[in-house]
Design an enzyme around this catalytic site. Structure first.
Site, PDB file in Angstrom:
ATOM      1  N   LYS A  78      35.890  -8.602  91.033  1.00 45.76           N
ATOM      2  CA  LYS A  78      35.458  -9.429  89.909  1.00 45.76           C
ATOM      3  C   LYS A  78      34.227 -10.209  90.339  1.00 45.76           C
ATOM      4  O   LYS A  78      33.941 -10.348  91.531  1.00 45.76           O
ATOM      5  CB  LYS A  78      36.569 -10.406  89.509  1.00 45.76           C
ATOM      6  CG  LYS A  78      37.866  -9.746  89.095  1.00 45.76           C
ATOM      7  CD  LYS A  78      38.927 -10.799  88.801  1.00 45.76           C
ATOM      8  CE  LYS A  78      40.269 -10.164  88.474  1.00 45.76           C
ATOM      9  NZ  LYS A  78      41.321 -11.178  88.243  1.00 45.76           N
ATOM     10  N   HIS A  79      33.505 -10.738  89.376  1.00 41.54           N
ATOM     11  CA  HIS A  79      32.318 -11.530  89.704  1.00 41.54           C
ATOM     12  C   HIS A  79      32.727 -12.833  90.380  1.00 41.54           C
ATOM     13  O   HIS A  79      33.749 -13.437  90.037  1.00 41.54           O
ATOM     14  CB  HIS A  79      31.506 -11.819  88.441  1.00 41.54           C
ATOM     15  CG  HIS A  79      30.842 -10.615  87.857  1.00 41.54           C
ATOM     16  ND1 HIS A  79      29.838  -9.928  88.510  1.00 41.54           N
ATOM     17  CD2 HIS A  79      31.035  -9.963  86.677  1.00 41.54           C
ATOM     18  CE1 HIS A  79      29.433  -8.909  87.762  1.00 41.54           C
ATOM     19  NE2 HIS A  79      30.156  -8.908  86.653  1.00 41.54           N
TER      20      HIS A  79
END
Length: 641
Positions: A274-275
């Site tokens: 995920k970011h």
């Protein structure tokens, strides 16, 4: 083709069987490891733990037992990923009642993705009793026992006990890796067989491959590197195929795209897919700038090819304008995350986006290259004062323009007054910076977007909202960050100029790539002070900070060097399977967004709290897009914009 389909089915079955093994999807009971800490190991705490509600992914159960008779406890926690954050309240634990032989207890769910700091304060005078740093395991069952060691000194002990061991949530990644390594081994063995002349001749007689390179000479493809295109329809073996097309560029693009598809589909719900919540990097933060970089490289080669073939600059400019318009339009109308809110309307239309930023970046960089391109610069016919910089000096007006853009970015970022926020603020807001600036998410970048576009027309759920608990909308593809996206594409443009100027001089090309990587790395080290949080300008994907661009371009030059060496110089690797989605990048990107929630890319899970099931689904969907791109390549179907 039937054999390939059978292989794909077998691989999918093996992947599903391995990842869905019971030991990987459900928590299992384990005794506490030796030396896990003093205090009770089973008994009342374990019995209470067994009555817990079902656990959730990336969480563990913590049972706090208060044996202090005189005061209650206040439990708060701080994530190791949250920089300069306030402690977040978890629970109040009542005092124990010795007359009734009843202990004060409370059960809470704690995060397992990052290390946590637990803070226990007493209700009397709010005195800090203990602070514990620990990285909990997924689906683990823990007890925190608080008791008095000495009544005279009022010394308190806090013992963390493992009641039930956590599962290893990373095993599905290992099994998936082994499955794909098995596929790779099969392909390598197959290639060894293809080196046997009778086998190779029989296969190519059956396949009868056809030339496809002429169909895909576009700015998002990798154009020809020679002036002529062979029209010979005679099938040729890959090992002796024409070197007119740089497969390394399509391979680089395809690699970036496939990782992007995987992380967009969820990445197995692992935090590193995920970011990053704010400063720093994860795998998900690598792919978009790499895609922008290789787009810039292709712009250089594509425009050079079109001009050599006699296209006028006005015709080329019209194509640039049209393609940019189509990318922006597709981003706003087709690939818009606000569809999850219902039918689009102007009230909730998100204006920025990935394709919008790609389209605008392409427009600026391609127009800049078209405007200042100089005849004879690529062939080295121009005289220049510094022969060591042939790919830079002839294009000095472009560099001045890019430097002016960077000055604008720096001035707006650090000098623009933002109401209620300090000048030059680069933080996430929310509970970050000890909660001083809760509504300052993104500083000037967020303020400009909210002022010019409106809060309802930008991204509503930024990555900072989870850890930093921000409430302000913030768009990672906003206006101010586009300046540095242009810079990223311009650095890719430089890679294309190197390829053009040093045509077929592999050592020169690779040495220039290496030098550019070192220069960008040094700049990043200076800007960040080699620190995640303490640099002058931290690496930040949400802001598209200048240090983020220099770091990503450092990685991009090195990665392109390696792929170029393996694919186009030594020809040790054909670029498969990444080569195929790289040839149909826009189709794969838009397709994976549009069909994200359709079978077979997504289905109802038996256990939505299992990393293994999510990983199986996301890898299957990503693999399907690789197969689709391969079938489209075999049928010479390429979507050009």
């Amino acid at each position: 083709m039937a054999a390939a389909a059978g292989l794909v089915a077998a691989v999918a079955a093996a992947l599903g069987a391995l990842l869905m093994a019971p030991g990987l999807t459900q928590p299992h009971g384990e005794g506490p490891p030796e030396g896990s800490g003093p205090g009770p190991r089973r008994g009342a705490a374990a019995a209470a733990a067994e009555r817990r509600p079902p656990g959730r992914m990336d969480q563990a159960l913590l049972l706090v037992r208060n044996e202090l008779p005189a005061q209650g406890l206040r439990l708060a926690a701080l994530s190791g990923a949250c920089h300069q954050c306030l402690y977040q309240f978890l629970a109040i634990i009542p005092p124990s009642n010795r007359s009734l032989r009843k202990l004060g207890t409370a059960a809470v769910m704690v995060d397992t993705q990052r290390p946590l700091t637990l803070l226990l304060n007493g209700s009397v005078g709010d005195r800090e009793l203990c602070k514990i740093q620990y990285h909990f395991g997924e689906f683990g069952n823990y007890s925190l026992v608080v008791k008095t060691l000495s009544t005279s000194t009022k010394t308190v002990s806090c013992d963390l006990v493992i009641n039930e061991g956590p599962i290893n949530s990373y095993l599905p990644i290992l099994f998936a890796f082994l499955v794909y390594m098995g596929i790779l081994a099969i392909l390598i063995v197959g290639r060894l067989f293809m080196k046997i002349d009778p086998v190779r001749n029989w296969v190519y007689k059956k396949l009868n491959p056809r030339e496809t390179d002429r169909l895909i000479n576009s700015e998002l493809g990798s154009p020809n590197t020679t002036d002529s295109v062979s029209s010979d329809p005679t099938p040729r073996l890959w090992s002796t195929a024409s070197r007119q097309r740089l497969r390394s560029l399509d391979t680089f693009r395809g690699l970036s795209l496939i990782i992007m598809v995987f992380v967009n589909y969820g990445g197995g719900k692992y935090w590193f897919f995920k970011h990053e919540s704010w400063n720093g990097l994860t795998v998900a933060d690598l792919v978009f700038p790499w895609f922008v970089f290789i787009m810039g490289t292709s712009i250089s080669l594509s425009l050079s090819s079109m001009l050599r073939w006699g296209s006028s600059k006005w015709n080329v400019l019209r194509k640039i304008l049209w393609r940019s318009f189509l990318l922006i339009l597709l981003g706003i109308i087709v690939v818009n995350p606000n569809y999850c809110l219902g039918p689009l309307s102007w009230d909730n239309l998100r204006i920025p986006g990935v394709l919008q930023r790609l389209g605008f970046t392409y427009l600026v960089v391609a127009a800049l290259e078209l405007l200042f391109t100089r005849a004879g610069a690529e062939s080295g016919a121009l005289e220049m004062p510094c022969p060591a910089l042939p790919d830079i000096l002839p294009y000095w007006p472009q560099w001045i323009f890019i430097l002016m853009l960077e000055v604008i970015w720096l001035c707006l970022t650090f000098l623009l007054p933002v109401p209620g926020c300090p000048r030059g603020y680069l933080g996430p807001g929310g509970i970050g910076d000890f909660g001083k600036y809760p509504n300052c998410t993104g500083g000037a970048a967020g303020y400009i977007d909210r002022l010019l576009l409106g809060e309802k027309h930008i991204y509503q759920h930024p990555s900072s909202s989870v850890i930093y608990q921000t409430t302000m909308p913030y768009d990672p593809e906003g206006i101010l960050g586009t300046i540095n996206t242009i810079f990223m594409a311009f650095l890719g443009l430089q890679a294309g100029k190197i390829i053009l100027f040093y045509k077929d001089q592999h050592k020169h090309i690779m040495s220039r790539f290496f030098i550019w990587s070192i220069v960008m790395g040094i700049i990043s080290a200076i800007l960040t002070k080699c620190s995640k949080e303490e640099g002058f300008i931290p690496i930040n994907k949400n802001l598209w900070s200048i240090s983020y661009v220099t770091t990503m371009s450092c990685f991009a030059f090195i990665l392109l060097l390696l792929i170029y060496y393996l694919v186009d110089v030594k020809r040790l690797w054909s670029g498969a399977p990444f080569f195929y989605p790289g040839m149909n990048s826009i189709l794969v990107y838009i397709g994976h967004e549009v069909f994200e929630n359709y079978f077979p890319f997504k289905w109802k899970m038996q256990d939505s709290q299992s990393h293994a099931e999510h990983l199986t689904q996301n890898l299957t969907a990503t693999t399907l897009w690789v197969i689709i791109s391969y079938l489209l390549y075999r049928r010479r179907i390429f979507w050009k914009i």
